[in-house]
Design a protein around this motif. Structure first.
Motif, PDB file in Angstrom:
ATOM      1  N   ALA A  19       0.822  -1.217   0.000  1.00 34.68           N
ATOM      2  CA  ALA A  19       0.000   0.000   0.000  1.00 34.68           C
ATOM      3  C   ALA A  19       0.857   1.268   0.000  1.00 34.68           C
ATOM      4  N   LEU A  20       2.111   1.154   0.446  1.00 32.91           N
ATOM      5  CA  LEU A  20       2.995   2.326   0.472  1.00 32.91           C
ATOM      6  C   LEU A  20       3.962   2.319  -0.723  1.00 32.91           C
ATOM      7  N   GLY A  21       3.693   1.446  -1.701  1.00 35.18           N
ATOM      8  CA  GLY A  21       4.530   1.392  -2.903  1.00 35.18           C
ATOM      9  C   GLY A  21       5.962   1.015  -2.574  1.00 35.18           C
ATOM     10  N   GLN A  22       6.140   0.115  -1.602  1.00 35.90           N
ATOM     11  CA  GLN A  22       7.501  -0.180  -1.141  1.00 35.90           C
ATOM     12  C   GLN A  22       8.174  -1.299  -1.942  1.00 35.90           C
ATOM     13  N   ASN A  23       9.151  -0.917  -2.754  1.00 37.94           N
ATOM     14  CA  ASN A  23      10.060  -1.856  -3.428  1.00 37.94           C
ATOM     15  C   ASN A  23      11.441  -1.292  -3.159  1.00 37.94           C
ATOM     16  N   PHE A  24      12.176  -1.976  -2.292  1.00 33.02           N
ATOM     17  CA  PHE A  24      13.418  -1.396  -1.789  1.00 33.02           C
ATOM     18  C   PHE A  24      14.616  -1.706  -2.675  1.00 33.02           C
ATOM     19  N   LEU A  25      15.565  -0.768  -2.687  1.00 35.99           N
ATOM     20  CA  LEU A  25      16.856  -0.965  -3.351  1.00 35.99           C
ATOM     21  C   LEU A  25      17.857  -1.286  -2.258  1.00 35.99           C
ATOM     22  N   LEU A  26      18.278  -2.552  -2.189  1.00 38.10           N
ATOM     23  CA  LEU A  26      19.188  -2.952  -1.107  1.00 38.10           C
ATOM     24  C   LEU A  26      20.610  -3.176  -1.613  1.00 38.10           C
ATOM     25  N   CYS A  53      16.706  16.951  -0.684  1.00 35.49           N
ATOM     26  CA  CYS A  53      15.529  16.364  -0.042  1.00 35.49           C
ATOM     27  C   CYS A  53      15.266  15.012  -0.701  1.00 35.49           C
ATOM     28  N   GLU A  54      15.157  13.967   0.129  1.00 38.12           N
ATOM     29  CA  GLU A  54      14.800  12.649  -0.404  1.00 38.12           C
ATOM     30  C   GLU A  54      13.389  12.294   0.048  1.00 38.12           C
ATOM     31  N   ILE A  55      12.570  11.902  -0.915  1.00 35.75           N
ATOM     32  CA  ILE A  55      11.203  11.469  -0.601  1.00 35.75           C
ATOM     33  C   ILE A  55      11.206   9.950  -0.471  1.00 35.75           C
ATOM     34  N   GLY A  56      10.617   9.454   0.614  1.00 39.05           N
ATOM     35  CA  GLY A  56      10.481   8.007   0.816  1.00 39.05           C
ATOM     36  C   GLY A  56      11.811   7.280   0.919  1.00 39.05           C
ATOM     37  N   PRO A  57      12.622   7.594   1.935  1.00 44.17           N
ATOM     38  CA  PRO A  57      13.939   6.940   2.054  1.00 44.17           C
ATOM     39  C   PRO A  57      13.862   5.454   2.390  1.00 44.17           C
ATOM     40  N   GLY A  58      12.739   4.985   2.946  1.00 45.24           N
ATOM     41  CA  GLY A  58      12.600   3.561   3.272  1.00 45.24           C
ATOM     42  C   GLY A  58      13.734   3.093   4.165  1.00 45.24           C
ATOM     43  N   PRO A  59      14.417   1.982   3.809  1.00 45.40           N
ATOM     44  CA  PRO A  59      15.507   1.491   4.646  1.00 45.40           C
ATOM     45  C   PRO A  59      16.805   2.286   4.480  1.00 45.40           C
ATOM     46  N   ILE A  77      11.639  12.783   3.853  1.00 43.50           N
ATOM     47  CA  ILE A  77      10.204  12.766   4.193  1.00 43.50           C
ATOM     48  C   ILE A  77       9.698  11.354   3.948  1.00 43.50           C
ATOM     49  N   GLU A  78       9.272  10.703   4.993  1.00 46.98           N
ATOM     50  CA  GLU A  78       8.877   9.285   4.897  1.00 46.98           C
ATOM     51  C   GLU A  78       7.554   9.091   5.643  1.00 46.98           C
ATOM     52  N   MET A  79       6.640   8.415   4.962  1.00 43.17           N
ATOM     53  CA  MET A  79       5.316   8.209   5.537  1.00 43.17           C
ATOM     54  C   MET A  79       5.300   7.044   6.540  1.00 43.17           C
ATOM     55  N   ASP A  80       6.193   6.052   6.317  1.00 47.90           N
ATOM     56  CA  ASP A  80       6.164   4.830   7.132  1.00 47.90           C
ATOM     57  C   ASP A  80       6.967   5.033   8.417  1.00 47.90           C
ATOM     58  N   GLY A 103       5.878  11.929   7.483  1.00 46.86           N
ATOM     59  CA  GLY A 103       4.641  12.501   6.959  1.00 46.86           C
ATOM     60  C   GLY A 103       4.440  12.146   5.501  1.00 46.86           C
ATOM     61  N   ASP A 104       3.371  12.693   4.944  1.00 51.86           N
ATOM     62  CA  ASP A 104       2.983  12.442   3.557  1.00 51.86           C
ATOM     63  C   ASP A 104       3.563  13.547   2.675  1.00 51.86           C
ATOM     64  N   ALA A 105       4.466  13.185   1.766  1.00 53.68           N
ATOM     65  CA  ALA A 105       5.145  14.182   0.928  1.00 53.68           C
ATOM     66  C   ALA A 105       4.159  15.018   0.107  1.00 53.68           C
ATOM     67  N   LEU A 106       2.982  14.462  -0.159  1.00 53.99           N
ATOM     68  CA  LEU A 106       1.997  15.199  -0.952  1.00 53.99           C
ATOM     69  C   LEU A 106       1.508  16.452  -0.219  1.00 53.99           C
ATOM     70  N   SER A 122      14.616  10.729  -5.382  1.00 50.82           N
ATOM     71  CA  SER A 122      13.687   9.729  -4.833  1.00 50.82           C
ATOM     72  C   SER A 122      13.556   8.516  -5.746  1.00 50.82           C
ATOM     73  N   ASN A 123      13.499   7.355  -5.105  1.00 55.52           N
ATOM     74  CA  ASN A 123      12.934   6.168  -5.735  1.00 55.52           C
ATOM     75  C   ASN A 123      11.464   6.261  -5.346  1.00 55.52           C
ATOM     76  N   LEU A 124      10.665   6.844  -6.225  1.00 61.35           N
ATOM     77  CA  LEU A 124       9.313   7.269  -5.833  1.00 61.35           C
ATOM     78  C   LEU A 124       8.356   6.107  -5.549  1.00 61.35           C
ATOM     79  N   PRO A 125       7.479   6.301  -4.553  1.00 61.56           N
ATOM     80  CA  PRO A 125       6.381   5.341  -4.384  1.00 61.56           C
ATOM     81  C   PRO A 125       5.489   5.457  -5.623  1.00 61.56           C
ATOM     82  N   TYR A 126       5.372   4.359  -6.391  1.00 61.43           N
ATOM     83  CA  TYR A 126       4.743   4.459  -7.708  1.00 61.43           C
ATOM     84  C   TYR A 126       3.289   4.913  -7.651  1.00 61.43           C
TER      85      TYR A 126
HETATM   86  N1  SAM Z   1      14.142   4.894  -1.101  1.00 57.98           N
HETATM   87  C1  SAM Z   1      13.883   3.522  -0.682  1.00 57.98           C
HETATM   88  C2  SAM Z   1      14.659   2.582  -1.575  1.00 57.98           C
HETATM   89  O1  SAM Z   1      15.029   2.988  -2.683  1.00 57.98           O
HETATM   90  O2  SAM Z   1      14.885   1.440  -1.147  1.00 57.98           O
HETATM   91  C3  SAM Z   1      12.385   3.185  -0.697  1.00 57.98           C
HETATM   92  C4  SAM Z   1      11.684   3.410  -1.998  1.00 57.98           C
HETATM   93  S1  SAM Z   1      10.035   2.791  -2.030  1.00 57.98           S
HETATM   94  C5  SAM Z   1       9.795   2.618  -3.753  1.00 57.98           C
HETATM   95  C6  SAM Z   1       9.031   4.239  -1.699  1.00 57.98           C
HETATM   96  C7  SAM Z   1       9.123   4.795  -0.276  1.00 57.98           C
HETATM   97  O3  SAM Z   1       8.234   5.909  -0.174  1.00 57.98           O
HETATM   98  C8  SAM Z   1       8.713   3.836   0.823  1.00 57.98           C
HETATM   99  O4  SAM Z   1       9.654   3.875   1.869  1.00 57.98           O
HETATM  100  C9  SAM Z   1       7.348   4.359   1.297  1.00 57.98           C
HETATM  101  O5  SAM Z   1       7.093   4.089   2.662  1.00 57.98           O
HETATM  102  C10 SAM Z   1       7.489   5.840   1.041  1.00 57.98           C
HETATM  103  N2  SAM Z   1       6.204   6.546   0.796  1.00 57.98           N
HETATM  104  C11 SAM Z   1       5.083   6.053   0.217  1.00 57.98           C
HETATM  105  N3  SAM Z   1       4.154   7.023   0.093  1.00 57.98           N
HETATM  106  C12 SAM Z   1       4.713   8.157   0.618  1.00 57.98           C
HETATM  107  C13 SAM Z   1       4.253   9.483   0.779  1.00 57.98           C
HETATM  108  N4  SAM Z   1       3.030   9.864   0.347  1.00 57.98           N
HETATM  109  N5  SAM Z   1       5.077  10.389   1.372  1.00 57.98           N
HETATM  110  C14 SAM Z   1       6.332  10.024   1.799  1.00 57.98           C
HETATM  111  N6  SAM Z   1       6.813   8.764   1.663  1.00 57.98           N
HETATM  112  C15 SAM Z   1       6.031   7.851   1.068  1.00 57.98           C
END
Ligand code: SAM
Length: 274
Positions: A19-26, A53-59, A77-80, A103-106, A122-126
């Motif tokens: 639901a959070l579009g999480q596909n991580f780059l490890l 600024c990085e959106i959705g840094p995940g791990p 800025i990370e929602m999770d 928070g929510d980047a939107l 950002s590796n954007l949440p799709y």
């Molecule tokens: N940057 C990490 C990587 O490359 O492994 C994670 C990329 S993953 C595709 C997208 C990230 O965006 C997730 O960590 C997810 O929790 C976060 N995310 C999803 N919706 C978001 C939102 N509206 N605002 C901020 N972060 C969000």
């Protein structure tokens, strides 16, 4: 001492949430390559002098690569909430000013949150990549550059040339505000978990002269009408905006043309003359 990315994910029990579009780059080779290609395309050796600024840094794979490129500051800025603890660990290991926002980047106006000159990465949440990009393109002059990963199909819509089936509203907005180049394409197996689609990293550099907010909103209204009925001629699709049709005639745009036949510059010219 920082753990490896995979160990960090294990330690925090970070199972990807669809639901959070999480596909991580490890794989650090890949995250380093994204940063390296972006810097070299910008003809700079590091992020020094820029606030990133990085959106959705995940791990934090891409975050680690950004920190190694020495920005003046980094804001994430990370929602999770589960990823925030991971960001705190990274913050503790660096001298670079590091701000963590849960928070929510939107909902953020980044031109207010981040000092200039700014870079976005950002590796954007799709699931929210298009609304996020659209907002940033409307303020393209606020960024020195944006390095953004999309699903391949969205990247093709952004870069599509006139008369191509992918050419549409997003192509016009992106190409009027920025120079866009493809940096890298990645297959599904680069991600954990592997998505069904391929991904593309694009670099956006704002044009020296960006249309005003007023003109851009007219362009958006025109493209919404024209591409809303993309198979129809302009005389049909723009019927509800008679002034736009009159302007087409005045500047030599044929009313029998279809939306995809007009290059971005024609939409701009039309918006400026209405
Ligand atoms: N940057 C990490 C990587 O490359 O492994 C994670 C990329 S993953 C595709 C997208 C990230 O965006 C997730 O960590 C997810 O929790 C976060 N995310 C999803 N919706 C978001 C939102 N509206 N605002 C901020 N972060 C969000």
């Amino acid at each position: 001492m920082l753990l490896s990315l995979r160990k960090t994910v294990e330690k925090h029990g970070l199972l990807a949430a669809k639901a959070l579009g999480q596909n991580f780059l490890l794989d650090r080779n890949i995250t380093d390559k994204i940063v390296r290609l972006s810097l070299s395309r910008q003809s700079i050796g590091s992020f020094a002098g820029c606030h990133v600024c990085e959106i959705g840094p995940g791990p934090g794979g891409l975050t680690r690569a950004v920190l190694e490129a020495a920005p003046d500051s980094l804001t994430v800025i990370e929602m999770d909430a589960r990823c925030i603890a991971i960001m705190e660990e990274l913050k503790a290991e660096t001298d670079i000013p590091f701000r963590i926002i849960n928070g929510d980047a939107l909902t953020f106006d980044l031109s207010e949150e981040i000092r200039a000159p700014r870079q976005l990465i950002s590796n954007l949440p799709y699931n929210v990549s298009v609304p996020l990009l659209t907002g940033w393109l409307h303020q393209a002059e606020s960024y020195r550059a944006m390095t953004l990963m999309f699903q391949k199909e969205v990247a093709e819509r952004i870069t599509a040339p006139t008369r191509c089936k992918d050419y549409g509203r997003l192509s016009v907005l992106a190409q009027l505000t920025c120079d866009v180049v493809k940096l890298l394409e990645l297959p599904p197996e680069c991600f954990t978990p592997a998505p069904k689609i391929r991904s593309t990293v694009l670099l956006f550099t704002p044009k020296p002269a960006i249309p005003s907010a007023e003109i851009l909103s007219k362009v958006e209204k025109l493209t919404a009408l024209a591409f809303g009925q993309r198979r129809k001629m302009l005389r049909q699709s723009l019927k509800s905006w008679p002034q736009a049709l009159e302007t087409c005639a005045a500047i030599g745009i044929s009313p029998t043309a279809r939306a995809e036949e007009l290059p971005p510059a024609a939409y701009l010219q039309l918006a400026e003359k209405i």
